[in-house]
Write a protein that holds these residues in place. Structure first.
Motif, mmCIF file in Angstrom:
data_model
loop_
_atom_site.group_PDB
_atom_site.id
_atom_site.type_symbol
_atom_site.label_atom_id
_atom_site.label_comp_id
_atom_site.label_asym_id
_atom_site.label_seq_id
_atom_site.Cartn_x
_atom_site.Cartn_y
_atom_site.Cartn_z
ATOM 1 N N LYS B 93 2.916 -27.525 27.031
ATOM 2 C CA LYS B 93 1.640 -26.888 27.342
ATOM 3 C C LYS B 93 1.575 -26.728 28.845
ATOM 4 C CE LYS B 93 -0.635 -30.186 29.605
ATOM 5 N NZ LYS B 93 -1.165 -30.026 30.946
ATOM 6 N N PRO B 94 0.878 -25.727 29.378
ATOM 7 C CA PRO B 94 0.243 -24.627 28.668
ATOM 8 C C PRO B 94 1.198 -23.448 28.574
ATOM 9 C CG PRO B 94 -0.360 -24.505 30.956
ATOM 10 C CD PRO B 94 0.628 -25.655 30.823
ATOM 11 N N VAL B 118 4.085 -25.556 20.705
ATOM 12 C CA VAL B 118 3.547 -25.874 22.025
ATOM 13 C C VAL B 118 3.300 -27.387 22.067
ATOM 14 C CG1 VAL B 118 1.602 -25.569 23.597
ATOM 15 C CG2 VAL B 118 2.575 -23.597 22.409
ATOM 16 N N PHE B 120 1.965 -30.825 22.540
ATOM 17 C CA PHE B 120 0.830 -31.726 22.797
ATOM 18 C C PHE B 120 1.277 -33.102 22.315
ATOM 19 C CE2 PHE B 120 -1.807 -27.790 22.678
ATOM 20 C CZ PHE B 120 -2.434 -27.950 23.911
ATOM 21 N N HIS B 174 -5.485 -31.875 27.086
ATOM 22 C CA HIS B 174 -4.928 -32.802 26.087
ATOM 23 C C HIS B 174 -6.035 -33.368 25.192
ATOM 24 C CE1 HIS B 174 -0.730 -33.049 27.305
ATOM 25 N NE2 HIS B 174 -1.118 -33.036 28.570
ATOM 26 N N ASP B 177 -7.225 -30.817 22.701
ATOM 27 C CA ASP B 177 -6.324 -30.721 21.549
ATOM 28 C C ASP B 177 -6.528 -31.897 20.597
ATOM 29 O OD1 ASP B 177 -4.037 -29.475 20.113
ATOM 30 O OD2 ASP B 177 -3.160 -31.445 20.522
ATOM 31 N N GLY B 307 -2.347 -24.188 21.390
ATOM 32 C CA GLY B 307 -2.363 -24.063 22.847
ATOM 33 C C GLY B 307 -3.477 -23.148 23.308
#
Lengths: 330, 330, 330, 330
Positions: B93-94, B118, B120, B174, B177, B307
């Motif tokens: 990310k990102p 992506v 995380f 973060h 997410d 993302g």
């Protein structure tokens, strides 16, 4: 210098050490030996090393060091053979179940000027190392009283118990070593009580499953050890050291660092249930310490003498159980 | 099937992923790319892979998947290039700091039918996974309120902050997410407050160092996020989820599991001080999950859309700070 | 029925019991006796009771029960005198330091049919009661091994030690009682080790300051006791009981339930530093239990026999230290 | 000087304060008033005080101070009446549910020069006081971010909710006061989100059961408050204060300080389930502080203005929920 390594025995603990060698900078896994072809092949495939016989490894010019991970009754012979062959030797405890045989073996090692490390992995556990460092840094003053609690999730199979030398030589021996490491003074007397509480079959084998020990040094420091073969909540491994100016303790390791709260209360998961997952880091550190000592020609962090002394304490504890008397260590 | 891997970028996070690939059964590290020859060589030497240019990797027939570990402003271009080249792509990310650019990039990925994950990593932390499992197993009933506390030990350098897109897009993302993952329902409104309390230099850069966010879903579930750039006691990473029948929380990770007691009280060590040591297992699990999805052709566990949605929440939170109003997510 | 109460002795523990009586529904403090006029007056003023001599209290028609809070060497005589006078008697442990004298005294109590409770306040601590209840409710299966850790913040004055009968009879005696309570089976053998580690003056008095004991029952249950006179972190009082299906432990009490985190780590306050603040609730519950038994004519929750048996264990432990042998309890 | 006390209202909280007065040195409970004759008699019997009407107490020469423990809608009138009568007044929060009525009432108090303490018991909880002291002693540097979590075990009856002024004025008001106390700077803006997650009946009453609030001061300090009416694990009361050099937090109170370990994990009991058992010590300290201020003519530790400001924050939070906007406090 890269330390070229061979592992004797591809069983459970042999695999642990193979992984540790592979992950240790400065070490290279050259060969694996095991009479079980499949077991040897699995290790060879995973780490890209050769399969050789034990004799071939002993005679190999491209092997500097070996880890002996074979059954206990082969340890002393193999140590002697590899010491004579000029290899550095790492051997899982115990060297032998007989104090006399251990002494004889260590005499050979000394005569050959060989490097021998006897594995007591707890000394290499990161938490226990941090605890020891706190003591050495003077954070609790002078050590006065130690409490060691070690509880297994369950008893090993009867077959294993038969060959193990009994709970004192098989299980408590780790605590005896930790006690010596932390007391920093030799034990003078041993008092112990033991019984069978979890399974009558253990009694039939002439062994115990539940015990407590008091170790006392000449200066009066004391260490207790509490062991049982059955803890429903997992593999319980605790150390607490009380000193003149404070105390330091190490916590257990759980399956996960979470807590669930509900009408029944606040619950954290049970402890890790297996010594190999509990001591993963310790096993890796132990091999790294051995590799480091071999590469630099420095003294081994745990020696044959450490193995001998822990065994003598085990014998003394057993004698104390049988007689009821405090047993003096000479 | 063995997934043949290349890593783009041999910096800090590139090294982490190289180690993870090397340790993942079913994956093989084939190549590393980095304009810094030394950095690339270090990785190549350690893991026995080749050094190639990014273009060469894109055109390689022996590479199935890449991990993009290059600077943020190259991510979107590289994702598109490797998606077009038919490679499975893992990208930290990102995707980009601009929502528009992210959307465009994801459109390309979709058109190419490419596999994109992506990164995380928190979703792959063993403790957070155990927490999520407890929720999914119904142990706390229906999720109602979540509290996320994330505190960094110290602010990154000014240069980094300038290029980071600000604390919401760099650090809070973060938490956004994690919030989406645990709420299991999209966020409807975002309210946020932010200020500069630790260092006036951060204010001069137009950024914040201390913030709180409230996320609310259409059904009324709420999640708070509390961030600061400075925690004297280490890298503070906590999750607590309150449900209709209970609550589950995850503990921090310390330097060692010991406790020292003396006249000043009972002291446990500070928290691990660095996100890479805190999330070592998470990074390894993340790559393993990517490898697994590539090998089996199954959906990616975290996607480009994840993302994008986290970035949209970051933008909304920033807007809420600036206007004082709750910002609706459409 | 209201239990009309008198307290013999207005010292530290007399005051604690006066407060407990005043706060216990169904009890009324009628009189206080103490040769120190000021001490007696302070209690009389605070609780609105009369000052009388011990003899006058013995002869009072408006007193049903007494709490003996005078020096240890007066306990046995007073118990006998008040038993003969038909009063219910609560006496702080010990009845006497001599097993023979205790037996003689209890014989008198029995002959008079008097009600006697010997105070072991730990059995009335709310946490220890909750621990006992968990055992009785079957939550840990069958009791197998117990660990008692009791550490005083500092040694009492030399004068006190001289008259105390030594650490086993003064301090460990509480642990012996707790052990008997929790083992729920009489002790068969006692093994002990003791030394002087904190202050040579204690050695000169012929006493010890650091000790460990192993108690073993006929069925093989074991209990360890660890005592020291000096714990820098406060008054350390822990119980852990391990059973066939689980374990239960009780936590210490701190000065406050807060935790401070900073660069040095996470620190909770030291333990409460004094047995009277640690056991405030226990002392109150103990008197309430006595009052309840007197009012209802039910058996005393802790008896003269409990006092005797704990003293016998103390004597046995001392003998084990001196001989090194396990001492059998007949 | 002995403070001669009367209690207006012999309900739940009136009884708590009667017990506190009886246990406070320097205070004497003279009279109790309650329209329910039985309730008044129970208190009078237990503490040996007289039963009088509220009017009689107002006109009594032997009463220095009163505690108003009557229904909320009588508070403001009674405060005014007793202020005019020259009595020191302790009143449970709130003074009134209307900010305008509170201001009017406080104006009267000021004009009469009367002493008024508005009860916010949390400031007198020993743990929270220790937490505050740690802050005041500089142990965490400058206060930056505060997290308050308050969760009730269950919602009050519908009848109570109707008259309570809603969750913000009834429950969150305690957190608003704690926030002001710990921030040590007035709140500048309030952002809040609230919903109904536990019981649709609460929605029908126009109230909420789950809410989060962000308070921000002019200097940028932030405080979050998280409330819910239903926590299956008990009465959850937590404070955490993050500062420039550290953090301090207060733990919850459990039913007992024990832990049971078995195959399901390690379980501690649920939290105390009722605010009165949780805050027993706080209520006693609160009355003692009032008595102390009355006896010495010193300022009240919590004032009518504290009650007003907390109510204004409650109104602002409600407005923020309804509009979605941050609400400025003027």
């Amino acid at each position: 210098m890269t330390v070229r390594f061979a592992i004797l025995g591809a069983g459970r603990i042999g695999q642990v050490h193979a992984r540790a060698v592979a992950a240790t900078p400065g070490a290279k896994l050259v060969a694996i030996a095991d009479p079980m072809a499949d077991a040897a092949k699995a290790v060879a495939d995973q780490y890209g090393c050769e399969i050789r016989t034990i004799d071939a490894i002993r005679d190999s010019n491209d092997v500097d060091a070996v880890a002996i991970c074979t059954p206990t009754d082969t340890h002393a012979d193999l140590i002697e053979a590899f010491a004579r062959a000029g290899k550095a030797v790492f051997c899982e405890k115990p060297v032998d179940l007989s104090v006399e045989r251990v002494k004889e073996c260590l005499k050979t090692v000394t005569e050959e000027g060989a490097a021998l490390m006897v594995g007591f992995q707890r000394r290499f556990d990161p938490d226990f190392m941090a605890l020891k460092k706190a003591i050495d840094d003077g954070q609790i003053g002078k050590v006065e009283m130690i409490s060691l609690i070690s509880r297994d999730p369950g008893a090993p199979p009867a077959d294993y118990i038969k060959r193990s030398g009994g709970i004192f030589r098989d299980m408590t021996i780790h605590d005896f070593d930790v006690a010596r490491w932390l007391l920093d003074e030799e034990v003078a007397t041993v008092q112990a009580s033991a019984s069978v509480l979890t399974d009558p079959a253990i009694k039939e084998l002439g062994d115990y499953d539940s015990l407590n020990v008091i170790l006392t040094t000449a200066s009066g420091k004391q260490c207790t050890i509490s062991n049982t073969r059955r803890a429903s909540y997992g593999y319980d491994q605790r150390i607490e050291v009380h000193g003149s100016e404070g105390s330091v303790s190490a916590e257990n390791h759980r399956e996960a660092r979470i807590e669930i709260a509900n009408a029944n209360g606040y619950t954290r998961p049970p402890l890790l249930n297996f010594f190999m997952s509990r001591y993963t880091a310790a096993y890796a550190n132990e091999i790294a310490a051995f590799v480091d000592a071999v590469a630099n020609g420095t003294p081994m962090p745990t020696t044959g003498d450490d193995g001998l002394k822990a065994l003598e304490l085990a014998d003394a504890a057993l004698k104390s159980v049988q007689t009821g008397n405090a047993v003096r260590i000479s």
